[in-house]
Design a protein around this motif. Structure first.
Motif, PDB file in Angstrom:
ATOM      1  N   GLN A 122       0.765  -8.670  -5.908  1.00  0.00           N
ATOM      2  CA  GLN A 122       1.466  -9.253  -4.766  1.00  0.00           C
ATOM      3  C   GLN A 122       1.908 -10.700  -5.017  1.00  0.00           C
ATOM      4  O   GLN A 122       3.033 -11.075  -4.675  1.00  0.00           O
ATOM      5  CB  GLN A 122       0.599  -9.186  -3.511  1.00  0.00           C
ATOM      6  CG  GLN A 122       1.269  -9.750  -2.262  1.00  0.00           C
ATOM      7  CD  GLN A 122       2.498  -8.955  -1.853  1.00  0.00           C
ATOM      8  OE1 GLN A 122       2.404  -7.760  -1.611  1.00  0.00           O
ATOM      9  NE2 GLN A 122       3.646  -9.599  -1.777  1.00  0.00           N
ATOM     10  N   ARG A 169      -3.361  -4.009  -5.969  1.00  0.00           N
ATOM     11  CA  ARG A 169      -2.557  -4.660  -4.931  1.00  0.00           C
ATOM     12  C   ARG A 169      -2.672  -6.183  -4.978  1.00  0.00           C
ATOM     13  O   ARG A 169      -1.670  -6.895  -4.976  1.00  0.00           O
ATOM     14  CB  ARG A 169      -2.990  -4.135  -3.563  1.00  0.00           C
ATOM     15  CG  ARG A 169      -2.181  -4.642  -2.393  1.00  0.00           C
ATOM     16  CD  ARG A 169      -2.644  -3.967  -1.121  1.00  0.00           C
ATOM     17  NE  ARG A 169      -4.025  -4.317  -0.792  1.00  0.00           N
ATOM     18  CZ  ARG A 169      -4.790  -3.623   0.041  1.00  0.00           C
ATOM     19  NH1 ARG A 169      -4.336  -2.523   0.599  1.00  0.00           N
ATOM     20  NH2 ARG A 169      -6.018  -4.017   0.307  1.00  0.00           N
ATOM     21  N   THR A 194       0.829  -1.205   0.000  1.00  0.00           N
ATOM     22  CA  THR A 194       0.000   0.000   0.000  1.00  0.00           C
ATOM     23  C   THR A 194       0.866   1.258   0.000  1.00  0.00           C
ATOM     24  O   THR A 194       0.627   2.206  -0.754  1.00  0.00           O
ATOM     25  CB  THR A 194      -0.938   0.009   1.213  1.00  0.00           C
ATOM     26  OG1 THR A 194      -1.762  -1.164   1.182  1.00  0.00           O
ATOM     27  CG2 THR A 194      -1.819   1.245   1.207  1.00  0.00           C
TER      28      THR A 194
END
Length: 407
Positions: free
Chosen positions: A173, A169, A156
């Motif tokens: 990831q 996100r 973030t």
């Protein structure tokens, strides 16, 4: 990411320049299983010769002592960054894969965005994110720390630094997980997927660069010429991979340690507003829990100490060995918040390639400690942790519990 043992990595015969008594049976991608402590598994190598060789992953040397780790990180005449993994796998991550002086112009593009003033601004993002995450599960009395916190906080903050959508996100990831601890096929696929993702985002950003880190790189010049798209991709891929995994891994190790060591946890909680003490404690926790296991390429035949390194040999220099070396750190397995400063370690490297994000990483860990311990001062393991090794040591699962605050 749940990692399964890899059975197809390249194993090679012992070369003539490797003494038989230096051979160890170590595959750094399969070093631990389940809840075995990855740092203790690595440290066992320090019971033998300072420099050893393993036939796994194409065959490579391993340096196990502080002075040798530092040599590999700073002596670019003999140890090149053109491949940082084993087996030999050259990548194009600028400035990481460039040796001095070629790397300097590219590093100068990045460094202004990681100076303390910029980190102060990002600290607010980190704090807001940490508070929202913790307060989202504090009343429940439990969480899965890695997925519920450790993987969310740094990505973030980093997406804010580079001004990419927070909604991306969950997509990117897993690429970082696969790139650091996956099989060779998984690593290659992670790089392809991240490159495809980034290419589309860069097209948007080139049209409207902005003033964030990516925007400044897009508008930059190198040696008087506009940066090429290939170099732009190279730098941005490095930033994405570098920003998504190492801090998450460090957070996992620190949370595990505190869950298992209530005295240390209480020391921190009682002095949570003592900034010098907390920052000193962060440095000690980083020393004890090094994560990166990068390698170098030997540039020429080189008699280093009592071994002959051949041109093209791979030398792995796991940075955790520097912080766990009892020749320079008394009682290195003991976390001591009163340890004399400066605290010796190489967690962020040494010399020209010292990690540009080190200040930000330290600040994110500090934010975690402050905001977590204010809200959840007492917690413990709710089950076995699951650790892994690879290009980066990590904690893949960490169930925690604490007295429920929900009544």
């Amino acid at each position: 990411m749940t990692r399964t043992p890899v059975m197809d990595r390249i194993t090679v015969p012992r070369p003539e320049n490797v003494p038989a008594d230096r051979v160890v049976d170590i595959d750094y991608y399969n070093l631990v299983h389940g809840d075995e402590d990855v740092h203790l598994a690595w440290k066992r190598l320090q019971d033998g010769p300072d420099i050893v060789w393993t036939p796994h992953n194409g065959g490579h040397w391993i340096f196990t002592r502080f002075e040798d780790i530092k040599a590999a990180q700073t002596d670019h005449a003999h140890f090149s960054m053109r491949s940082i993994g084993a087996p030999y796998s050259p990548t194009n991550f600028k400035p990481l894969n460039l040796d001095p002086p070629e790397h300097a112009p590219y590093r100068r593009l990045i460094m202004p965005h990681f100076l303390p003033k910029q980190v102060d601004r990002l600290e607010g993002v980190a704090r807001q994110t940490a508070i929202e995450l913790i307060e989202g599960f504090a009343d429940a009395g439990h969480c899965e720390f890695i997925t519920d916190f450790a993987k969310i906080l740094p990505v973030t903050v980093f997406l804010g630094l580079i001004d990419l959508p927070m909604s991306d996100r969950d997509q990117i990831q897993p690429y970082a997980d696969q790139a650091t601890r996956g099989t060779q096929e998984e690593r290659a696929n992670a790089h392809r997927q991240m490159a495809a993702y980034l290419s589309a985002r860069l097209d948007e950003r080139i049209a409207a660069p902005g003033d964030d880190l990516f925007g400044q790189i897009i508008k930059a010049e190198v040696d008087g010429a506009p940066i090429t798209r290939a170099d732009l991709m190279s730098i941005c891929l490095l930033l994405l991979f570098g920003g998504l995994d190492t801090v998450a891994s460090m957070l996992g190790f620190i949370a595990r340690f505190l869950a298992m060591n209530p005295d240390h946890r209480r020391q921190l909680a009682e002095r949570i507003d003592d900034v010098p003490f907390i920052r000193h404690a962060v440095e000690e926790l980083i020393r004890r829990h090094g994560v990166a296991n990068t390698s170098r390429v030997v540039t020429m035949d080189y008699a280093y100490k009592d071994v002959l390194l051949r041109e093209g040999d791979i030398v792995q220099a796991p940075n955790l060995f520097a912080g766990l070396d009892d020749r320079v750190v008394p009682n290195p397995l003991t976390v001591d918040f009163s340890r004399k400063f400066p605290i010796p370690h190489a967690a962020f490297g040494n010399g020209p390639h010292t990690c540009p994000g080190a200040v930000l990483a330290r600040r994110e860990i500090e934010v975690f400690l402050r905001e977590w311990l204010r809200r959840i001062p007492d917690f413990e393991l709710a089950g076995p942790a699951r650790m892994a090794s690879g290009a980066v040591n990590g904690v893949e699962a960490l169930p925690l519990r604490w007295p429920s605050q929900g009544g």
